[in-house]
Enzyme design. Structure first.
Site, PDB file in Angstrom:
ATOM      1  N   ASP A   1       0.905  -1.279  -0.063  1.00  0.00           N
ATOM      2  CA  ASP A   1      -0.105   0.001  -0.127  1.00  0.00           C
ATOM      3  C   ASP A   1       0.996   1.259  -0.160  1.00  0.00           C
ATOM      4  O   ASP A   1       0.695   2.146  -0.875  1.00  0.00           O
ATOM      5  CB  ASP A   1      -0.894   0.030   1.087  1.00  0.00           C
TER       6      ASP A   1
ATOM      7  N   ASP B   1      -9.359  -4.145   4.083  1.00  0.00           N
ATOM      8  CA  ASP B   1      -9.156  -3.556   5.485  1.00  0.00           C
ATOM      9  C   ASP B   1     -10.107  -4.280   6.507  1.00  0.00           C
ATOM     10  O   ASP B   1      -9.743  -4.055   7.660  1.00  0.00           O
ATOM     11  CB  ASP B   1      -9.541  -1.926   5.586  1.00  0.00           C
TER      12      ASP B   1
END
Length: 534
Positions: free
Chosen positions: A349, A427
């Site tokens: 990320d 997430d």
């Protein structure tokens, strides 16, 4: 669909959804007796707008939608001094248009788009002196504006401030924590079933259940992250084709996930247990109806996926089922594999969000470009849209990899459609795999759910921290940046405090090794005792 197809979809689960900064174009007639508002998109890193039109500066609008403004020869002889200029999108860079407008002493540049409202994003490294506000406005709004207010129009830009806290964040928080907690608990129940001695009648069925689970080894984790990088790059270059592949895979995977979740609940319902023959197999009637229902829900989502008013409810239901099934099905063998997976995805990320802007032509990260989709920047393709006879009602496809909840306190921006708070599936799933491992470790070691409870609480704390940073920075945040440290650190502290770090780190491998050592030791003792007896 097999496990490989499900894993391929996980490549996209941690993509952030990036939304353009939205604002309002406030237009009034020449005597300020009539006024209308229109939606605009702008880049908040380029331009800071006032929060209300009362504090905004008005400029006379110059409608030049019949020209490109790609060269100084396009500037009319009457000049553009102190005017808000409206030109067509396309032909050249919006920054080139803005530079010509600014050199002509214009005060504002409005780009009329016939392809919706894109996100202004280009590399400004060669335009440091450019200060003129730039915003996209719909072509149809400009045409309707003159019909409603006449030709002498003055306009101002403003962007209503977002509330510090929106109740949609609370809904997102509850959904994410509930899904992680339930997924981990379900994985623990599955572990209990695997450890329970099976009778001869249940042996075949139990073996089938174990085959449904997929175990990630450290090597598998590394290969998985490499595939993630490759797939993200493919999406960056071939988004308009691959997005439909992702939609199709999600449709199939979410239907199967919902079936697995509901079929687990249906085992406690005493009706519909009669069986019928289907494809040479004996299947319960209730499972046939359940499969038809899940397929119908998934197909309904596909058909109405771009209807923002209510389809988000269906997407969230399918998304929750999808995440639950993944957390239960994918098994981390030990804490070492959890650390590798969460650590590599965190680096993944960070690299694709914060590092790749230094390599892309427009200065945007690859992650942002993929998340925004083709609507993110119409200038990216270099195509010309001025020849379209009327504003096309194009709906750009979005990756279906988020939980979406409408902002409940964002009524001032209804001109731009519904606004959503978003949380990526990744997430939920990625930290959820660690929570599930903690729950299974509790089951194997009879730890009274201490690892599971504290890891779930750490996930909740990480989500709260994410929302706090979001409100302070007023920009989207990669949730894994806060969830990964919270969950990994808490799990490690619990293992160290209980002096079980070696067991926790090695997981099932340690148990097998320990059992083997004990067996060998017992055999040696028996041999020695036998020799002494002789």
């Amino acid at each position: 669909m097999g496990s490989i197809s499900l894993l391929s979809l996980l490549l996209l689960l941690h993509l952030p959804q990036i939304r353009a900064s939205e604002g309002i174009l406030h237009a009034v007639d020449d005597d300020f007796t009539s006024a209308k508002d229109y939606c605009i998109t702008y880049n908040s890193t380029w331009t800071t707008l006032p929060t209300t039109y009362l504090n905004a500066t008005y400029y006379k609008m110059e409608n030049l939608i019949s020209i490109w403004l790609c060269s100084r020869s396009d500037v009319p002889s009457t000049g553009l001094k102190d005017k808000a200029v409206v030109v067509m999108a396309g032909k050249c860079s919006i920054l080139d248009k803005a530079l010509i407008a600014q050199e002509s002493n214009a005060k504002m540049l409005l780009i009329a788009s016939k392809e919706g409202l894109p996100r202004p994003s280009e590399n400004r490294s060669g335009y440091q002196d450019l200060t003129i506000p730039i915003a996209f406005v719909k072509y149809g709004d400009i045409s309707g504006m003159e019909q409603a207010l006449g030709r002498n129009i003055e306009v101002a830009l403003y962007s209503p401030s977002l509330p510090l806290f929106d109740y949609s964040m609370l809904v997102i928080f509850l959904i994410s924590v509930f899904t992680v907690a339930l997924g981990g608990y379900w994985s623990g129940l599955s572990e209990l079933e695997d450890l329970r001695p099976s009778s001869s009648l249940d042996e075949h069925e139990g073996g089938k259940k174990k085959d449904e689970n997929v175990t990630f080894t450290p090597l598998t984790v590394i290969l998985f992250v490499i595939i993630c990088c490759v797939m993200l790059l493919l999406l960056y270059f071939f988004y308009k084709w691959l997005v439909y592949v992702i939609i199709g895979v999600f449709c199939l995977a979410s239907a199967m996930s919902m079936f697995n979740c509901l079929s687990a609940l249906s085992q406690h319902i005493p009706i519909g247990r009669c069986r019928v023959l289907c494809c040479n197999k004996s299947i319960e009637v209730r499972l046939l109806f359940l499969a038809a229902f899940c397929i119908a829900v998934s197909v309904t989502w596909v058909v109405f996926r771009n209807e923002d008013r209510w389809i988000w409810i269906l997407q969230d239901i399918l998304g929750i089922a999808f995440c639950l099934n993944f957390i239960k099905t994918l098994r981390m063998p030990n804490f070492k594999a959890c650390v590798i997976l969460l650590g590599l995805l965190l680096l993944y990320d960070v690299f694709f969000v914060f590092i790749t802007p230094f390599f892309t032509k427009n200065g945007e990260s690859i992650m942002v470009e993929v998340a925004a989709g083709p609507s993110g920047n119409v200038e990216k393709s270099g195509e010309s849209y001025v020849e379209v006879p009327a504003e096309s009602q194009v709906t750009y496809e979005k990756l279906p990899v988020v939980i979406r909840v409408p902002r409940l306190e964002y009524s001032a921006m209804t001109l731009c459609g519904m606004s959503f708070s978003l949380l990526g599936f990744g997430d939920i799933i990625v930290p959820g795999l660690l929570v599930a491992y903690c729950r299974r470790f509790d089951v194997r070691t009879s730890s009274s759910s201490i690892y599971y409870v504290f890891c779930t609480l750490a996930y909740a704390v990480g989500m709260v921290l994410t929302f706090v940073i979001l409100m302070v920075m007023k920009m989207g945040q990669p949730a894994l940046l806060y969830l990964v440290p919270c969950t990994l650190f808490t799990s490690s502290v619990i293992a160290w405090s209980r002096k079980e770090m070696k067991k926790f780190w090695n997981g099932g491998c340690y148990e097998i090794m320990e059992q083997t050592d004990n067996t060998v030791g017992e055999e040696n003792i028996r041999t020695n005792e036998a020799q002494e007896a002789q």
